[in-house]
Design an enzyme around this catalytic site. Sequence first.
Site, PDB file in Angstrom:
ATOM      1  N   TYR A  10       4.608  -2.467  -2.981  1.00 27.58           N
ATOM      2  CA  TYR A  10       4.896  -2.265  -1.554  1.00 27.58           C
ATOM      3  C   TYR A  10       4.607  -3.537  -0.729  1.00 27.58           C
ATOM      4  CZ  TYR A  10       4.139  -0.195   3.119  1.00 27.58           C
ATOM      5  OH  TYR A  10       4.151   0.092   4.457  1.00 27.58           O
ATOM      6  N   LEU A  32       5.387  -3.060 -13.666  1.00 21.07           N
ATOM      7  CA  LEU A  32       6.184  -1.900 -13.247  1.00 21.07           C
ATOM      8  C   LEU A  32       5.400  -0.595 -13.339  1.00 21.07           C
ATOM      9  CD1 LEU A  32       9.688  -2.749 -14.828  1.00 21.07           C
ATOM     10  CD2 LEU A  32       8.786  -3.394 -12.597  1.00 21.07           C
ATOM     11  N   PHE A  80      -1.674  -9.412  -5.905  1.00 20.63           N
ATOM     12  CA  PHE A  80      -1.584  -8.036  -5.402  1.00 20.63           C
ATOM     13  C   PHE A  80      -1.834  -7.018  -6.510  1.00 20.63           C
ATOM     14  CE2 PHE A  80       1.404 -10.359  -2.606  1.00 20.63           C
ATOM     15  CZ  PHE A  80       0.989  -9.942  -1.357  1.00 20.63           C
ATOM     16  N   ASN A  99      -8.269  -2.632 -14.859  1.00 23.40           N
ATOM     17  CA  ASN A  99      -7.054  -3.213 -14.269  1.00 23.40           C
ATOM     18  C   ASN A  99      -7.390  -4.175 -13.127  1.00 23.40           C
ATOM     19  OD1 ASN A  99      -4.197  -3.261 -14.464  1.00 23.40           O
ATOM     20  ND2 ASN A  99      -4.054  -2.135 -12.548  1.00 23.40           N
ATOM     21  N   SER A 122      -9.547  -5.104   1.036  1.00 22.88           N
ATOM     22  CA  SER A 122      -9.303  -3.881   1.798  1.00 22.88           C
ATOM     23  C   SER A 122     -10.444  -3.625   2.772  1.00 22.88           C
ATOM     24  CB  SER A 122      -9.210  -2.718   0.806  1.00 22.88           C
ATOM     25  OG  SER A 122      -9.254  -1.484   1.460  1.00 22.88           O
ATOM     26  N   TYR A 147     -12.257   2.653  -6.798  1.00 25.76           N
ATOM     27  CA  TYR A 147     -11.206   1.734  -6.340  1.00 25.76           C
ATOM     28  C   TYR A 147     -11.773   0.739  -5.330  1.00 25.76           C
ATOM     29  CZ  TYR A 147      -7.667  -0.147  -3.289  1.00 25.76           C
ATOM     30  OH  TYR A 147      -6.936  -1.023  -2.524  1.00 25.76           O
ATOM     31  N   LYS A 151     -12.597  -3.734  -5.217  1.00 26.69           N
ATOM     32  CA  LYS A 151     -12.264  -4.752  -4.203  1.00 26.69           C
ATOM     33  C   LYS A 151     -13.517  -5.537  -3.826  1.00 26.69           C
ATOM     34  CE  LYS A 151      -7.976  -3.922  -4.144  1.00 26.69           C
ATOM     35  NZ  LYS A 151      -7.058  -4.917  -4.703  1.00 26.69           N
ATOM     36  N   PHE A 176      -6.131  -3.495   6.680  1.00 27.34           N
ATOM     37  CA  PHE A 176      -6.438  -2.170   7.217  1.00 27.34           C
ATOM     38  C   PHE A 176      -5.338  -1.230   6.702  1.00 27.34           C
ATOM     39  CE2 PHE A 176     -10.419  -2.305   9.591  1.00 27.34           C
ATOM     40  CZ  PHE A 176     -10.779  -3.603   9.237  1.00 27.34           C
ATOM     41  N   ARG A 293     -11.263  15.808   4.545  1.00 23.84           N
ATOM     42  CA  ARG A 293     -11.114  15.276   3.182  1.00 23.84           C
ATOM     43  C   ARG A 293     -12.396  14.542   2.833  1.00 23.84           C
ATOM     44  NH1 ARG A 293      -6.234  11.066   1.991  1.00 23.84           N
ATOM     45  NH2 ARG A 293      -7.428   9.782   3.442  1.00 23.84           N
TER      46      ARG A 293
HETATM   47  P1  NAD Z   1       1.585  -1.076  -5.058  1.00 22.56           P
HETATM   48  O1  NAD Z   1       1.107  -0.155  -6.101  1.00 22.56           O
HETATM   49  O2  NAD Z   1       2.841  -0.737  -4.352  1.00 22.56           O
HETATM   50  O3  NAD Z   1       1.746  -2.549  -5.666  1.00 22.56           O
HETATM   51  C1  NAD Z   1       0.976  -3.024  -6.732  1.00 22.56           C
HETATM   52  C2  NAD Z   1       1.927  -3.602  -7.767  1.00 22.56           C
HETATM   53  O4  NAD Z   1       1.162  -4.133  -8.845  1.00 22.56           O
HETATM   54  C3  NAD Z   1       2.856  -2.541  -8.370  1.00 22.56           C
HETATM   55  O5  NAD Z   1       4.181  -3.020  -8.366  1.00 22.56           O
HETATM   56  C4  NAD Z   1       2.343  -2.362  -9.799  1.00 22.56           C
HETATM   57  O6  NAD Z   1       3.394  -2.038 -10.694  1.00 22.56           O
HETATM   58  C5  NAD Z   1       1.728  -3.719 -10.072  1.00 22.56           C
HETATM   59  N1  NAD Z   1       0.612  -3.713 -11.030  1.00 22.56           N
HETATM   60  C6  NAD Z   1      -0.453  -2.875 -11.085  1.00 22.56           C
HETATM   61  N2  NAD Z   1      -1.249  -3.198 -12.118  1.00 22.56           N
HETATM   62  C7  NAD Z   1      -0.671  -4.266 -12.729  1.00 22.56           C
HETATM   63  C8  NAD Z   1      -1.001  -5.054 -13.867  1.00 22.56           C
HETATM   64  N3  NAD Z   1      -2.093  -4.802 -14.605  1.00 22.56           N
HETATM   65  N4  NAD Z   1      -0.192  -6.091 -14.192  1.00 22.56           N
HETATM   66  C9  NAD Z   1       0.912  -6.365 -13.475  1.00 22.56           C
HETATM   67  N5  NAD Z   1       1.297  -5.641 -12.400  1.00 22.56           N
HETATM   68  C10 NAD Z   1       0.507  -4.610 -12.039  1.00 22.56           C
HETATM   69  O7  NAD Z   1       0.380  -1.308  -4.025  1.00 22.56           O
HETATM   70  P2  NAD Z   1       0.384  -2.027  -2.621  1.00 22.56           P
HETATM   71  O8  NAD Z   1       0.169  -0.995  -1.581  1.00 22.56           O
HETATM   72  O9  NAD Z   1       1.516  -2.964  -2.524  1.00 22.56           O
HETATM   73  O10 NAD Z   1      -0.982  -2.827  -2.755  1.00 22.56           O
HETATM   74  C11 NAD Z   1      -1.022  -4.193  -3.123  1.00 22.56           C
HETATM   75  C12 NAD Z   1      -2.453  -4.650  -3.173  1.00 22.56           C
HETATM   76  O11 NAD Z   1      -3.041  -4.440  -1.888  1.00 22.56           O
HETATM   77  C13 NAD Z   1      -3.338  -3.906  -4.149  1.00 22.56           C
HETATM   78  O12 NAD Z   1      -4.256  -4.827  -4.691  1.00 22.56           O
HETATM   79  C14 NAD Z   1      -4.043  -2.883  -3.294  1.00 22.56           C
HETATM   80  O13 NAD Z   1      -5.273  -2.507  -3.836  1.00 22.56           O
HETATM   81  C15 NAD Z   1      -4.235  -3.675  -2.016  1.00 22.56           C
HETATM   82  N6  NAD Z   1      -4.402  -2.859  -0.805  1.00 22.56           N
HETATM   83  C16 NAD Z   1      -3.478  -1.909  -0.491  1.00 22.56           C
HETATM   84  C17 NAD Z   1      -3.622  -1.139   0.642  1.00 22.56           C
HETATM   85  C18 NAD Z   1      -2.649  -0.041   1.002  1.00 22.56           C
HETATM   86  O14 NAD Z   1      -2.997   0.827   1.802  1.00 22.56           O
HETATM   87  N7  NAD Z   1      -1.428  -0.045   0.462  1.00 22.56           N
HETATM   88  C19 NAD Z   1      -4.726  -1.352   1.484  1.00 22.56           C
HETATM   89  C20 NAD Z   1      -5.647  -2.343   1.147  1.00 22.56           C
HETATM   90  C21 NAD Z   1      -5.469  -3.095  -0.007  1.00 22.56           C
HETATM   91  C1  WQD Z   2      -5.251   8.028   7.064  1.00 25.12           C
HETATM   92  C2  WQD Z   2      -5.728   9.188   7.906  1.00 25.12           C
HETATM   93  C3  WQD Z   2      -6.748  10.972   6.661  1.00 25.12           C
HETATM   94  C4  WQD Z   2      -3.173  12.256   4.523  1.00 25.12           C
HETATM   95  C5  WQD Z   2      -6.760   4.750   2.265  1.00 25.12           C
HETATM   96  C6  WQD Z   2      -7.697   4.218   1.198  1.00 25.12           C
HETATM   97  C7  WQD Z   2      -8.249   2.885   1.562  1.00 25.12           C
HETATM   98  C8  WQD Z   2      -7.128   1.898   1.915  1.00 25.12           C
HETATM   99  C9  WQD Z   2      -6.172   2.490   2.909  1.00 25.12           C
HETATM  100  C10 WQD Z   2      -6.492   0.553   0.015  1.00 25.12           C
HETATM  101  C11 WQD Z   2      -7.088   9.717   7.463  1.00 25.12           C
HETATM  102  C12 WQD Z   2      -5.481  11.439   7.343  1.00 25.12           C
HETATM  103  C13 WQD Z   2      -4.019  11.562   5.367  1.00 25.12           C
HETATM  104  C14 WQD Z   2      -2.887  13.634   4.781  1.00 25.12           C
HETATM  105  C15 WQD Z   2      -4.307  13.509   6.730  1.00 25.12           C
HETATM  106  N1  WQD Z   2      -6.317   1.554   0.770  1.00 25.12           N
HETATM  107  N2  WQD Z   2      -4.583  12.193   6.455  1.00 25.12           N
HETATM  108  N3  WQD Z   2      -3.466  14.201   5.888  1.00 25.12           N
HETATM  109  O1  WQD Z   2      -7.984   7.120   4.490  1.00 25.12           O
HETATM  110  O2  WQD Z   2      -7.618   5.020   5.791  1.00 25.12           O
HETATM  111  O3  WQD Z   2      -7.510   4.919   3.406  1.00 25.12           O
HETATM  112  O4  WQD Z   2      -5.728   3.780   2.486  1.00 25.12           O
HETATM  113  O5  WQD Z   2      -7.342  -0.269  -0.046  1.00 25.12           O
HETATM  114  O6  WQD Z   2      -8.988   2.421   0.493  1.00 25.12           O
HETATM  115  O7  WQD Z   2      -8.758   5.146   1.052  1.00 25.12           O
HETATM  116  O8  WQD Z   2      -5.669   6.108   4.684  1.00 25.12           O
HETATM  117  O9  WQD Z   2      -3.407   7.044   4.807  1.00 25.12           O
HETATM  118  O10 WQD Z   2      -5.085   8.122   3.248  1.00 25.12           O
HETATM  119  O11 WQD Z   2      -5.353   8.390   5.700  1.00 25.12           O
HETATM  120  O12 WQD Z   2      -4.794  14.056   7.708  1.00 25.12           O
HETATM  121  O13 WQD Z   2      -2.195  14.302   4.043  1.00 25.12           O
HETATM  122  O14 WQD Z   2      -4.808  10.280   7.745  1.00 25.12           O
HETATM  123  O15 WQD Z   2      -7.740  11.944   6.718  1.00 25.12           O
HETATM  124  O16 WQD Z   2      -7.776  10.092   8.615  1.00 25.12           O
HETATM  125  P1  WQD Z   2      -7.276   5.866   4.628  1.00 25.12           P
HETATM  126  P2  WQD Z   2      -4.808   7.428   4.522  1.00 25.12           P
END
Ligand code: NAD
Ligand code: WQD
Length: 336
Positions: A10, A32, A80, A99, A122, A147, A151, A176, A293
């Site tokens: 993403y 993938l 990522f 991982n 994160s 998880y 980080k 965020f 939750r």
């Molecule tokens: P995502 O799952 O869409 O993207 C991660 C990608 O990494 C995927 O395409 C997956 O196939 C690939 N991947 C996973 N493990 C792998 C491996 N061992 N080797 C090669 N490829 C691998 O997730 P995202 O939302 O795009 O998140 C990207 C990064 O940002 C992650 O490190 C995630 O922890 C971090 N992050 C995400 C969020 C969020 O809310 N989406 C918030 C904070 C941090």
């Molecule tokens: C947002 C708000 C829920 C779903 C997660 C990870 C965190 C980070 C970001 C990667 C909260 C509420 C949600 C639903 C709901 N990711 N909610 N009904 O909780 O900030 O964090 O994503 O690093 O590590 O924990 O994001 O989108 O899950 O929730 O009411 O079905 O929506 O309670 O208040 P969150 P979220």
Amino acid sequence: MILITGGLGYIGSHTVVELIAQGKEVLIVDDLSNSNLQVLEGLEKITGQSINFVQLDVKEAPPLNELIQAHPQLEGVIHFAAAKAVGESALNPLKYYQNNVGGLLNLLQSIPTNIPFIFSSSCTVYGDADALPIVENSPIKRPKSPYGNTKKIGEEILEEHSRAHANFKAISLRYFNPIGAHASGYIGENPKGQPENLVPYITQSAVGKIPPLTVFGDDYPTADGTCVRDYIHVVDLARAHVAAFNRLEENKSKTAYEVFNVGTGQGHSVLEVIASFERVSGKSLNYSIGPRREGDIVTAYANVDKALQQLNWSPKYSLDEAVHSAWQWELNNSSR
Ligand code: NAD
Ligand code: WQD
């Protein structure tokens, strides 16, 4: 050429678009496990160019080493690749350490130390922050999930690696809550199975793909009783990576290892996000209020002054624009 691990995911895919728009060349590595080759097709349509991609698992050191040795022109890494399902990480913590920590170690062992490194961290590393908005030097707490802990550990590894190697420079971006999708409709958030995150849950439930939304608690000490988060458009987040890369490339870092919050600086409640969805879609959302939750933080939003001042970056999109883009993406892709 910049190595983008997890570049078909993403946030990675949106970052690839912004890097190419700035004239950078990329090499995507992805196993993938949480993406598919349609994303690569989408990236090629958006950018009008063919994109270097290698299907590879960063947990596997030998092929990763081989790939890096075959690309001596690498000038940066944006890492990522990680597994990110908070709930699953509590059920299978070893998968997450292997991982997310194992993959990071393999990468650091195989790339020369003089190559700039950007890490996806994160806001989860702050846990329940003592003060709002959250600044980078807030105490780092034991995250609530394995998880989140991967980080925190990842950041510690980078900091220690930078202390051990004078020419190693890295930036951790503490995201965020990224939401939304690219305006082209070719890439967006595509979680496997039922989404855990709020915005994809809202859009998928609104098209009837999954059951109606349950709001997790409305008795929190916030203005309307629901939790507050800092939702940032994924394109704004992607651009922060370009800015961070430029900072490293231009040797502008103040210290070898730096961290930046990436958010908007604004908090929005769950009910405000629902209202935004109803405004931009013209639909009323079917939802109910349910119990809290476990593990949810009550309120989290960023102080982004450091990024504004030092990264030459600022977020451009409003909550409505971000939610609108997520809705357009859902409508274009609801058959996927
Ligand atoms: P995502 O799952 O869409 O993207 C991660 C990608 O990494 C995927 O395409 C997956 O196939 C690939 N991947 C996973 N493990 C792998 C491996 N061992 N080797 C090669 N490829 C691998 O997730 P995202 O939302 O795009 O998140 C990207 C990064 O940002 C992650 O490190 C995630 O922890 C971090 N992050 C995400 C969020 C969020 O809310 N989406 C918030 C904070 C941090
Ligand atoms: C947002 C708000 C829920 C779903 C997660 C990870 C965190 C980070 C970001 C990667 C909260 C509420 C949600 C639903 C709901 N990711 N909610 N009904 O909780 O900030 O964090 O994503 O690093 O590590 O924990 O994001 O989108 O899950 O929730 O009411 O079905 O929506 O309670 O208040 P969150 P979220």
